[in-house]
Design an enzyme around this catalytic site. Structure first.
Site, PDB file in Angstrom:
ATOM      1  N   ASP A  29      -1.475   6.116  -7.152  1.00  0.00           N
ATOM      2  CA  ASP A  29      -2.733   6.419  -7.855  1.00  0.00           C
ATOM      3  C   ASP A  29      -2.638   6.092  -9.340  1.00  0.00           C
ATOM      4  O   ASP A  29      -1.559   6.171  -9.933  1.00  0.00           O
ATOM      5  CB  ASP A  29      -3.059   7.915  -7.653  1.00  0.00           C
ATOM      6  N   ASN A  77     -12.013   5.686   0.350  1.00  0.00           N
ATOM      7  CA  ASN A  77     -12.066   4.604  -0.646  1.00  0.00           C
ATOM      8  C   ASN A  77     -13.116   3.535  -0.319  1.00  0.00           C
ATOM      9  O   ASN A  77     -13.476   2.736  -1.180  1.00  0.00           O
ATOM     10  CB  ASN A  77     -10.694   3.940  -0.822  1.00  0.00           C
TER      11      ASN A  77
HETATM   12  C1  IPE Z   1      -5.860   8.604  -3.160  1.00  0.00           C
HETATM   13  O1  IPE Z   1      -6.308   8.245  -4.420  1.00  0.00           O
HETATM   14  C2  IPE Z   1      -5.919   7.433  -2.238  1.00  0.00           C
HETATM   15  C3  IPE Z   1      -4.932   6.392  -2.502  1.00  0.00           C
HETATM   16  C4  IPE Z   1      -4.034   6.394  -3.451  1.00  0.00           C
HETATM   17  C5  IPE Z   1      -4.981   5.275  -1.608  1.00  0.00           C
HETATM   18  P1  IPE Z   1      -7.827   8.409  -4.871  1.00  0.00           P
HETATM   19  O2  IPE Z   1      -7.921   7.925  -6.261  1.00  0.00           O
HETATM   20  O3  IPE Z   1      -8.730   7.794  -3.876  1.00  0.00           O
HETATM   21  O4  IPE Z   1      -8.015   9.985  -4.785  1.00  0.00           O
HETATM   22  P2  IPE Z   1      -8.982  10.951  -5.597  1.00  0.00           P
HETATM   23  O5  IPE Z   1     -10.361  10.376  -5.496  1.00  0.00           O
HETATM   24  O6  IPE Z   1      -8.504  10.967  -7.012  1.00  0.00           O
HETATM   25  O7  IPE Z   1      -8.819  12.271  -4.945  1.00  0.00           O
HETATM   26  C1  IPE Z   2      -5.171   3.878  -6.692  1.00  0.00           C
HETATM   27  O1  IPE Z   2      -5.667   3.785  -7.978  1.00  0.00           O
HETATM   28  C2  IPE Z   2      -5.601   2.752  -5.804  1.00  0.00           C
HETATM   29  C3  IPE Z   2      -6.487   3.147  -4.699  1.00  0.00           C
HETATM   30  C4  IPE Z   2      -6.954   4.341  -4.495  1.00  0.00           C
HETATM   31  C5  IPE Z   2      -6.888   2.100  -3.782  1.00  0.00           C
HETATM   32  P1  IPE Z   2      -7.141   4.220  -8.345  1.00  0.00           P
HETATM   33  O2  IPE Z   2      -8.035   3.041  -8.149  1.00  0.00           O
HETATM   34  O3  IPE Z   2      -7.545   5.436  -7.628  1.00  0.00           O
HETATM   35  O4  IPE Z   2      -6.995   4.515  -9.890  1.00  0.00           O
HETATM   36  P2  IPE Z   2      -7.671   5.680 -10.723  1.00  0.00           P
HETATM   37  O5  IPE Z   2      -7.350   6.964 -10.033  1.00  0.00           O
HETATM   38  O6  IPE Z   2      -9.129   5.390 -10.743  1.00  0.00           O
HETATM   39  O7  IPE Z   2      -7.028   5.587 -12.063  1.00  0.00           O
HETATM   40 MG    MG Z   3      -7.401   7.422  -8.055  1.00  0.00          MG
END
Ligand code: IPE
Ligand code: IPE
Ligand code: MG
Length: 249
Positions: A29, A77
């Site tokens: 993340d 996602n």
């Molecule tokens: C969790 O991260 C999912 C992955 C890393 C694939 P998200 O960014 O989707 O989670 P939330 O929205 O912060 O809970």
């Molecule tokens: C994790 O990074 C990747 C996926 C969830 C696919 P994020 O895209 O959630 O990054 P933040 O949380 O917005 O920084």
């Molecule tokens: Mg995220």
């Protein structure tokens, strides 16, 4: 290079000194925030994050981790803007093609946790090929959680068990914790010992809900694209010091 690597000059702690987890889960993340901090589009964060994924999964395999589960794309996602989802699909495709090219001399066995049929057909096909062609590999099992959600996984398991109940293959008394575990995507694998979440968020975001009942959580503030083998080493050292009681004393 992490402190466990053979070439490292820092030999204070070696692999043999610590108890390594058998199964590590990582919630990758922070890609978006990493990009934002640099005034870049979110896609740049995902590109950098994909490189970190390659580096960390290789390192885990090198130091002898048996199972690594990487949370790459959740069932939630899909609600992101189409442009971002498309970018992620492109990076997934690049990685899956690259992995197939490199399989000849690799020992990693790849598995997918999630409903892979929800992806564009060419991606689904690449996933099946990766799983099939690496199935006989005897090294680390790399679980890629893609279109994965812990709740969706349980729904899927309950449906499968219902079918078996209705057909008489199972009876009510057969339902126990082991049976449920056996209907999850991780069937046959040990539960994760350690779950790492970079980017500072303190939540599971639907990751391995059933399997993480007794996992140790390690939250790191670093954003995933900046995550290094040294960050992982720190988590491993901290893990090795924790006392896991599993409800006992
Ligand atoms: C969790 O991260 C999912 C992955 C890393 C694939 P998200 O960014 O989707 O989670 P939330 O929205 O912060 O809970
Ligand atoms: C994790 O990074 C990747 C996926 C969830 C696919 P994020 O895209 O959630 O990054 P933040 O949380 O917005 O920084
Ligand atoms: Mg995220």
């Amino acid at each position: 290079m992490g402190i466990f690597s053979k070439n490292s000059s820092d030999r204070e702690i070696t692999l043999s000194d610590i108890k390594l987890p058998e199964h590590i889960g990582i919630i990758m993340d922070g890609n978006g925030r990493w990009a934002k901090k640099r005034g870049l589009p979110r896609s740049a964060g995902h590109k950098a994050g994909a490189q970190t994924f390659r580096k960390i999964s290789r390192y885990c395999s090198d130091i002898g981790i048996k199972y690594l589960t990487m949370y790459a794309f959740s069932t939630e996602n899909w609600s992101r803007p189409k442009e971002e989802v498309d970018t992620l699909m492109r990076y997934f495709k690049d990685y899956l093609e690259e992995a197939l090219r490199d399989f000849g001399d690799d020992t990693i066995s790849v598995k997918f946790l999630g409903d892979i049929y929800r992806f564009p057909p060419e991606l689904t096909e690449l996933m099946i090929k990766n799983e099939t062609l690496s199935a006989a590999h005897t090294g680390m099992v790399l679980n890629l959680a893609m279109n994965y959600g812990g709740r969706a996984e349980l729904v899927n398991a309950f449906r499968q068990m219902s079918d078996k109940l209705l057909s008489g293959e199972l009876s009510k008394d057969d339902i126990d914790e082991k049976l449920i575990s056996d209907h999850l995507y991780t069937r046959g694998q040990p539960d994760p010992d350690l779950i790492i979440r970079p980017s500072g968020e303190h939540r599971t975001s639907n990751f391995l809900l059933w399997q993480s009942a007794y996992s140790e959580y390690y939250i790191d503030d670093v954003l995933w694209p900046d995550y290094t083998t040294e960050h992982l080493d720190k988590a491993l050292i901290e893990y090795s010091k924790r006392s896991r009681r599993f409800g006992g004393v």
